[in-house]
Design a protein around this motif. Structure first.
Motif, PDB file in Angstrom:
ATOM      1  N   LEU A 232       0.827  -1.214   0.000  1.00 11.85           N
ATOM      2  CA  LEU A 232       0.000   0.000   0.000  1.00 11.85           C
ATOM      3  C   LEU A 232       0.856   1.257   0.000  1.00 11.85           C
ATOM      4  CD1 LEU A 232      -2.847  -0.991   2.504  1.00 11.85           C
ATOM      5  CD2 LEU A 232      -2.956  -0.881   0.005  1.00 11.85           C
ATOM      6  N   PHE A 233       1.958   1.226   0.755  1.00 11.28           N
ATOM      7  CA  PHE A 233       2.867   2.371   0.774  1.00 11.28           C
ATOM      8  C   PHE A 233       3.457   2.621  -0.620  1.00 11.28           C
ATOM      9  CE2 PHE A 233       7.204   4.071   1.173  1.00 11.28           C
ATOM     10  CZ  PHE A 233       6.943   5.269   1.820  1.00 11.28           C
ATOM     11  N   LEU A 234       3.839   1.537  -1.309  1.00 14.90           N
ATOM     12  CA  LEU A 234       4.381   1.677  -2.667  1.00 14.90           C
ATOM     13  C   LEU A 234       3.350   2.274  -3.617  1.00 14.90           C
ATOM     14  CD1 LEU A 234       6.519   1.130  -4.869  1.00 14.90           C
ATOM     15  CD2 LEU A 234       5.547  -1.172  -5.087  1.00 14.90           C
ATOM     16  N   LEU A 235       2.115   1.745  -3.577  1.00 13.76           N
ATOM     17  CA  LEU A 235       1.067   2.216  -4.475  1.00 13.76           C
ATOM     18  C   LEU A 235       0.692   3.671  -4.190  1.00 13.76           C
ATOM     19  CD1 LEU A 235      -1.247  -0.934  -4.560  1.00 13.76           C
ATOM     20  CD2 LEU A 235       0.412  -0.202  -6.283  1.00 13.76           C
ATOM     21  N   LEU A 236       0.590   4.022  -2.910  1.00 13.69           N
ATOM     22  CA  LEU A 236       0.268   5.411  -2.552  1.00 13.69           C
ATOM     23  C   LEU A 236       1.393   6.359  -2.939  1.00 13.69           C
ATOM     24  CD1 LEU A 236      -1.402   4.900   0.951  1.00 13.69           C
ATOM     25  CD2 LEU A 236      -2.528   5.575  -1.176  1.00 13.69           C
ATOM     26  N   SER A 237       2.638   5.907  -2.813  1.00 16.47           N
ATOM     27  CA  SER A 237       3.784   6.734  -3.218  1.00 16.47           C
ATOM     28  C   SER A 237       3.767   6.967  -4.724  1.00 16.47           C
ATOM     29  CB  SER A 237       5.091   6.051  -2.807  1.00 16.47           C
ATOM     30  OG  SER A 237       5.168   5.902  -1.408  1.00 16.47           O
ATOM     31  N   GLY A 268      -2.869  10.779 -11.908  1.00 12.51           N
ATOM     32  CA  GLY A 268      -1.877  10.180 -11.019  1.00 12.51           C
ATOM     33  C   GLY A 268      -2.201   8.740 -10.699  1.00 12.51           C
ATOM     34  N   PHE A 269      -3.481   8.440 -10.521  1.00  8.48           N
ATOM     35  CA  PHE A 269      -3.904   7.065 -10.234  1.00  8.48           C
ATOM     36  C   PHE A 269      -3.669   6.170 -11.445  1.00  8.48           C
ATOM     37  CE2 PHE A 269      -6.784   3.547  -9.550  1.00  8.48           C
ATOM     38  CZ  PHE A 269      -6.665   3.311  -8.188  1.00  8.48           C
ATOM     39  N   ILE A 270      -3.988   6.665 -12.637  1.00 11.42           N
ATOM     40  CA  ILE A 270      -3.786   5.875 -13.854  1.00 11.42           C
ATOM     41  C   ILE A 270      -2.310   5.547 -14.045  1.00 11.42           C
ATOM     42  CG2 ILE A 270      -3.919   5.960 -16.376  1.00 11.42           C
ATOM     43  CD1 ILE A 270      -6.502   7.548 -16.089  1.00 11.42           C
ATOM     44  N   LEU A 271      -1.439   6.506 -13.707  1.00  9.53           N
ATOM     45  CA  LEU A 271      -0.001   6.300 -13.881  1.00  9.53           C
ATOM     46  C   LEU A 271       0.556   5.224 -12.948  1.00  9.53           C
ATOM     47  CD1 LEU A 271       1.236   9.992 -14.348  1.00  9.53           C
ATOM     48  CD2 LEU A 271       1.105   8.193 -16.086  1.00  9.53           C
ATOM     49  N   ILE A 272      -0.203   4.811 -11.952  1.00 10.40           N
ATOM     50  CA  ILE A 272       0.217   3.677 -11.128  1.00 10.40           C
ATOM     51  C   ILE A 272       0.311   2.423 -11.989  1.00 10.40           C
ATOM     52  CG2 ILE A 272      -0.437   2.127  -9.240  1.00 10.40           C
ATOM     53  CD1 ILE A 272      -1.816   4.468  -7.898  1.00 10.40           C
ATOM     54  N   PHE A 273      -0.598   2.289 -12.949  1.00 10.10           N
ATOM     55  CA  PHE A 273      -0.731   1.052 -13.713  1.00 10.10           C
ATOM     56  C   PHE A 273      -0.071   1.108 -15.083  1.00 10.10           C
ATOM     57  CE2 PHE A 273      -4.311   1.152 -10.760  1.00 10.10           C
ATOM     58  CZ  PHE A 273      -4.165  -0.071 -10.136  1.00 10.10           C
ATOM     59  N   THR A 274      -0.129   2.250 -15.742  1.00 10.71           N
ATOM     60  CA  THR A 274       0.440   2.319 -17.082  1.00 10.71           C
ATOM     61  C   THR A 274       0.832   3.754 -17.409  1.00 10.71           C
ATOM     62  OG1 THR A 274       0.088   1.665 -19.396  1.00 10.71           O
ATOM     63  CG2 THR A 274      -1.737   2.762 -18.292  1.00 10.71           C
ATOM     64  N   PHE A 275       1.626   3.901 -18.460  1.00 11.46           N
ATOM     65  CA  PHE A 275       2.099   5.231 -18.837  1.00 11.46           C
ATOM     66  C   PHE A 275       1.208   5.836 -19.914  1.00 11.46           C
ATOM     67  CE2 PHE A 275       4.532   8.179 -21.425  1.00 11.46           C
ATOM     68  CZ  PHE A 275       5.116   8.983 -20.471  1.00 11.46           C
ATOM     69  N   PHE A 276       0.896   7.108 -19.739  1.00 12.53           N
ATOM     70  CA  PHE A 276       0.201   7.878 -20.771  1.00 12.53           C
ATOM     71  C   PHE A 276       0.879   9.232 -20.911  1.00 12.53           C
ATOM     72  CE2 PHE A 276      -3.482   5.022 -20.147  1.00 12.53           C
ATOM     73  CZ  PHE A 276      -3.818   4.806 -21.476  1.00 12.53           C
ATOM     74  N   ASN A 277       0.810   9.753 -22.107  1.00 11.23           N
ATOM     75  CA  ASN A 277       1.321  11.093 -22.388  1.00 11.23           C
ATOM     76  C   ASN A 277       0.262  12.087 -21.927  1.00 11.23           C
ATOM     77  OD1 ASN A 277       2.250  13.495 -23.438  1.00 11.23           O
ATOM     78  ND2 ASN A 277       2.690  12.688 -25.465  1.00 11.23           N
ATOM     79  N   ILE A 278       0.484  12.750 -20.818  1.00 11.76           N
ATOM     80  CA  ILE A 278      -0.574  13.577 -20.214  1.00 11.76           C
ATOM     81  C   ILE A 278      -0.616  14.993 -20.761  1.00 11.76           C
ATOM     82  CG2 ILE A 278      -0.468  12.234 -18.095  1.00 11.76           C
ATOM     83  CD1 ILE A 278       1.005  14.537 -16.776  1.00 11.76           C
ATOM     84  N   LYS A 279       0.299  15.364 -21.645  1.00 12.97           N
ATOM     85  CA  LYS A 279       0.297  16.743 -22.148  1.00 12.97           C
ATOM     86  C   LYS A 279       0.461  16.797 -23.665  1.00 12.97           C
ATOM     87  CE  LYS A 279      -0.066  21.102 -21.127  1.00 12.97           C
ATOM     88  NZ  LYS A 279       1.000  21.910 -20.528  1.00 12.97           N
ATOM     89  N   GLY A 280       0.512  15.633 -24.341  1.00 14.25           N
ATOM     90  CA  GLY A 280       0.633  15.630 -25.792  1.00 14.25           C
ATOM     91  C   GLY A 280       1.987  16.094 -26.284  1.00 14.25           C
ATOM     92  N   GLN A 281       3.028  15.927 -25.461  1.00 14.12           N
ATOM     93  CA  GLN A 281       4.374  16.351 -25.836  1.00 14.12           C
ATOM     94  C   GLN A 281       5.268  15.134 -26.018  1.00 14.12           C
ATOM     95  OE1 GLN A 281       5.319  18.840 -22.476  1.00 14.12           O
ATOM     96  NE2 GLN A 281       4.155  20.593 -23.247  1.00 14.12           N
ATOM     97  N   ASN A 282       6.494  15.368 -26.480  1.00 11.76           N
ATOM     98  CA  ASN A 282       7.453  14.287 -26.655  1.00 11.76           C
ATOM     99  C   ASN A 282       7.775  13.664 -25.296  1.00 11.76           C
ATOM    100  OD1 ASN A 282       9.840  12.730 -27.016  1.00 11.76           O
ATOM    101  ND2 ASN A 282      10.240  13.834 -28.912  1.00 11.76           N
TER     102      ASN A 282
END
Length: 373
Positions: A232-237, A268-282
């Motif tokens: 839980l500490f890892l996931l919350l971090s 931030g929660f989604i980034l726990i599981f997978t990566f997404f480009n959150i600003k449409g930049q390189n």
């Protein structure tokens, strides 16, 4: 920019999966409570409520924004529908109603009708795109945690009921469908983005997401067996770091400050599981760092289990699970490299928006400011 019969059928499939997901999650939670497993039952219901409440908030906010742009007042019935958790069904009703008209009834080729058909097609695509974004939220806020929980319960009890198998299966289907549907909607709704050239890039992208997700979920399950507090500490971090990243990138998705804050929390929660480009930049460097950390974290979890095997964990399960974790992570990284190295439909800098009757296609749509691939 078109909406075909195939697109309509995919929209129908989307609501079928959504309904089945709700039914199975309710079935599982009721079974947990009936068997006296109150902690698992409460967690299942909590994940359901967390996902649906966030989705209803965004859905109602978007309805208000769209009506305000059109110079209309927001009907009170919309607020009531969203309070009753009916926002998604309302959106599906409008999308399927208009979509059926575009896909099956529009056959005239007169100039006047063609112009009306194009406007209606744009409206349908906009509605379907909003649904794909909301379903992506719901998938990662409710589907992914639910899948981790059901895998953990199945391994802890060393047996699973039919309802748990159904929950695992439908969650996997929901994640697969929403991930791929989101990518297709993203590229269909933004004229400055190239569409997929055939089914191969779609499936390579899907496999990259699913394999990296499955590897990480199983790693989290193993860590939960080792120590729930550490897990839980890892996931919350990771959640906190994801929120900080969203604030650092200064996302501009929502019109109001409060909804933008909620959006960054969700990202931030989604980034726990997978990566997404959150600003449409390189994002070559951030993505490389993200999956480097993912590989190190996964390797560390497996190393701990191999060096200090837990007596509470059945070794008959651990060997195939550890092999699955390592293999799916390797395959996920390979598919990632293949997709971004050779098959990614890169944004064309020279592409100009299509023009219809002298009017450029507007690209200042909601999806433009949403998380990218």
């Amino acid at each position: 920019m078109s909406y075909t019969k195939w697109n309509f059928m995919m929209s129908v499939l989307g609501i079928i999966i959504y309904v089945f997901d709700l039914i199975v999650d309710t079935w599982v939670s009721v079974r947990f409570f009936h068997e006296g497993q109150y902690v698992f039952g409460i967690l299942t219901v909590s994940f359901m409520l967390f996902g649906t409440l966030v989705v209803q908030c965004f859905s109602y906010s978007w309805f208000k924004t769209d009506l305000k742009k059109a110079g209309k007042e927001s009907p009170r019935c919309f607020l009531l529908l969203h309070c009753l958790q009916g926002g998604i069904f309302t959106r599906y009703w409008f999308a399927l109603k208009k979509g059926y008209q575009v896909a099956f009834k529009c056959s005239s080729k007169t100039d006047n009708f063609l112009g009306e058909q194009i406007d209606l097609c744009k409206e349908v695509i906009a509605r379907v795109t909003d649904l794909s974004m909301l379903r992506l939220f719901e998938t990662y806020l409710e589907g992914c945690p639910q899948l981790v929980l059901q895998l953990y319960v199945a391994l802890e009890l060393e047996q699973a009921s039919i309802s748990q198998y159904a929950a695992i299966g439908i969650s996997f289907c929901a994640i697969s469908w929403s991930t791929l549907d989101y990518q297709v909607s993203l590229r269909k709704s933004l004229p400055d983005k190239n569409v997929f050239s055939g089914p191969c890039p779609k499936f390579i992208y899907l496999f990259y997401k699913l394999f990296t997700l499955l590897s990480w979920m199983l790693s989290v399950v193993l860590l939960l067996f080792s120590n729930v507090k550490i897990a839980l500490f890892l996931l919350l971090s990771l959640w906190f770091l994801g929120i900080l990243w969203a604030f650092k990138k200064q996302t501009q998705f929502c019109a109001s400050t409060s909804m933008e804050f909620l959006y960054r929390v969700v990202v931030g929660f989604i980034l726990i599981f997978t990566f997404f480009n959150i600003k449409g930049q390189n994002t070559k460097c951030p993505m490389s760092c993200y999956y480097t950390v993912r590989v190190l974290a996964t390797s560390g979890i497996l190393a701990v289990f191999w060096v200090c095997p837990l007596s509470v964990f059945n070794l008959d399960y651990f060997l195939p699970i550890s092999i699955t974790v390592a293999l799916t992570l390797l395959l996920g990284i390979i598919f990632l490299i293949v997709y971004y190295g050779t098959l990614h439909p890169n944004r064309s800098k020279e592409t100009k928006p299509d023009e219809i009757d002298g009017k450029p296609v507007p690209i200042d749509c909601r999806m433009k400011y949403f998380i990218m691939e």
